[in-house]
Scaffold this motif. Sequence first.
Motif, PDB file in Angstrom:
ATOM      1  N   GLY A 172     -47.475  96.985  34.815  1.00 20.08           N
ATOM      2  CA  GLY A 172     -48.271  98.200  34.759  1.00 20.08           C
ATOM      3  C   GLY A 172     -47.840  99.166  33.678  1.00 20.08           C
ATOM      4  O   GLY A 172     -48.012 100.378  33.827  1.00 20.08           O
ATOM      5  N   GLU A 195     -46.783  95.341  40.066  1.00 16.69           N
ATOM      6  CA  GLU A 195     -45.894  96.234  39.312  1.00 16.69           C
ATOM      7  C   GLU A 195     -44.865  96.872  40.260  1.00 16.69           C
ATOM      8  O   GLU A 195     -45.255  97.430  41.291  1.00 16.69           O
ATOM      9  CB  GLU A 195     -46.731  97.317  38.625  1.00 16.69           C
ATOM     10  CG  GLU A 195     -45.992  98.526  38.106  1.00 16.69           C
ATOM     11  CD  GLU A 195     -44.909  98.202  37.108  1.00 16.69           C
ATOM     12  OE1 GLU A 195     -43.780  98.676  37.276  1.00 16.69           O
ATOM     13  OE2 GLU A 195     -45.206  97.467  36.140  1.00 16.69           O
ATOM     14  N   GLU A 198     -43.547 102.567  41.363  1.00 17.24           N
ATOM     15  CA  GLU A 198     -44.593 103.188  42.171  1.00 17.24           C
ATOM     16  C   GLU A 198     -45.534 104.059  41.341  1.00 17.24           C
ATOM     17  O   GLU A 198     -46.755 104.015  41.520  1.00 17.24           O
ATOM     18  CB  GLU A 198     -43.963 104.032  43.288  1.00 17.24           C
ATOM     19  CG  GLU A 198     -45.000 104.659  44.202  1.00 17.24           C
ATOM     20  CD  GLU A 198     -44.399 105.469  45.328  1.00 17.24           C
ATOM     21  OE1 GLU A 198     -45.180 105.996  46.154  1.00 17.24           O
ATOM     22  OE2 GLU A 198     -43.162 105.583  45.388  1.00 17.24           O
ATOM     23  N   ARG A 201     -48.101 102.090  39.681  1.00 11.67           N
ATOM     24  CA  ARG A 201     -49.109 101.589  40.634  1.00 11.67           C
ATOM     25  C   ARG A 201     -50.114 102.685  40.980  1.00 11.67           C
ATOM     26  O   ARG A 201     -51.315 102.424  41.107  1.00 11.67           O
ATOM     27  CB  ARG A 201     -48.441 101.054  41.904  1.00 11.67           C
ATOM     28  CG  ARG A 201     -47.542  99.840  41.674  1.00 11.67           C
ATOM     29  CD  ARG A 201     -47.252  99.106  42.980  1.00 11.67           C
ATOM     30  NE  ARG A 201     -46.637  99.934  44.001  1.00 11.67           N
ATOM     31  CZ  ARG A 201     -45.339 100.161  44.132  1.00 11.67           C
ATOM     32  NH1 ARG A 201     -44.487  99.618  43.254  1.00 11.67           N
ATOM     33  NH2 ARG A 201     -44.859 100.912  45.111  1.00 11.67           N
ATOM     34  N   THR A 212     -52.771  97.093  44.709  1.00 16.77           N
ATOM     35  CA  THR A 212     -51.529  97.152  43.938  1.00 16.77           C
ATOM     36  C   THR A 212     -50.406  96.584  44.797  1.00 16.77           C
ATOM     37  O   THR A 212     -50.359  96.826  46.010  1.00 16.77           O
ATOM     38  CB  THR A 212     -51.186  98.595  43.507  1.00 16.77           C
ATOM     39  OG1 THR A 212     -51.084  99.434  44.654  1.00 16.77           O
ATOM     40  CG2 THR A 212     -52.244  99.140  42.560  1.00 16.77           C
ATOM     41  N   ASP A 214     -46.130  95.724  45.028  1.00 15.75           N
ATOM     42  CA  ASP A 214     -44.756  95.845  44.552  1.00 15.75           C
ATOM     43  C   ASP A 214     -44.073  94.493  44.753  1.00 15.75           C
ATOM     44  O   ASP A 214     -43.754  94.114  45.895  1.00 15.75           O
ATOM     45  CB  ASP A 214     -44.017  96.929  45.342  1.00 15.75           C
ATOM     46  CG  ASP A 214     -42.549  97.063  44.937  1.00 15.75           C
ATOM     47  OD1 ASP A 214     -42.085  96.282  44.079  1.00 15.75           O
ATOM     48  OD2 ASP A 214     -41.865  97.951  45.479  1.00 15.75           O
TER      49      ASP A 214
END
Length: 341
Positions: A172, A195, A198, A201, A212, A214
């Motif tokens: 990202g 990505e 945070e 995202r 999105t 993590d």
Amino acid sequence: MKAAVFYGKYDLRVEEIETPRVVGKDDVVLKVKACGICGTDMHIFDGDEGAAATPAGTVLGHEFAGEVIEVGAAVKSVKVGDRVCVDPNWLCNTCDYCRGGIGHFCESMKGIGTTMHGGFAEYCVVPESQVYRFSDKLSYAEAAMTEPVACCLHGIDMSDVKAGDTVAVIGGGMIGLLMLQLAKLSGAAKLILIEPIEEKRRIAEKLGADITIDPLTENVFDKLRENGITRVSTVIECVGKTATMKQAIAIAGKKSTVMLFGLSKPDDEIEIKPFELFKKEIVLKASFINPYTQRRALDLIDSGKIDVSSMVYKKIPVEELPAVLADKKQRALGKYVVSFE
């Protein structure tokens, strides 16, 4: 003038060098206003090759825009006072690749900011053929982003995104967020961003990401299933790491395209299971620089249909550039723009 000069691995010095002036009849001298820090600049600083080898003593910076302050005798398309951005890939137009319509593989290409002096300087001289005027509607920092958008346009063209597709973007950063928007403009029905940071995202969600993930705390395959994703038709890898390249192939669906867009280290290798490609009929692709897409990119930015500002983390003076490039944690925070305004 002040300029950031590359001397070798981890050796970038901001120093006073001679201010350029018009030498050739086709020259254009710019007062640089903004120049983005690209992943290629990071690779060069780390001692790796980008699209071409960078000689010691070169002023880096290839994503830039500025004001025309002097022009050569034969220059007709721009005048003093015009606001312009620069396509840094200067083709010879005589080799077989150029004459064959694939000039981005030019055998004698000069790279402004990579093989010759570029935009991390107060002034820069470029050929008329490489400058594109833009209106007062855009800031210099926005116009400087034309080059990365142009590169992404070539990549998205090759990714064959069709209306209704499900597209996953890995990474990202600036490039990943541009690819996300271009996939949306191409008609993708579902957009996924993978990505770990945070804030990136959250930006992606504002720019149109439907999902999105993590990858450090969530299982990517589980998250796709939870969101009803049964097939990812296109995966665009924008990190340039071997782990994320393998991940791109792993999450790609049947009859899919995997675009390895992120710039890896020259000696990186990944293991590929041909049987997996066979079973899923995956097409692997890569994308090299920005052939003939600069005008399209500038028109997209000017239209407001693509956002090039949300992902800019910070504007810095050129004096801070060596420290930012030397600190990989700082580099990972987002897009930096060197400002001379």
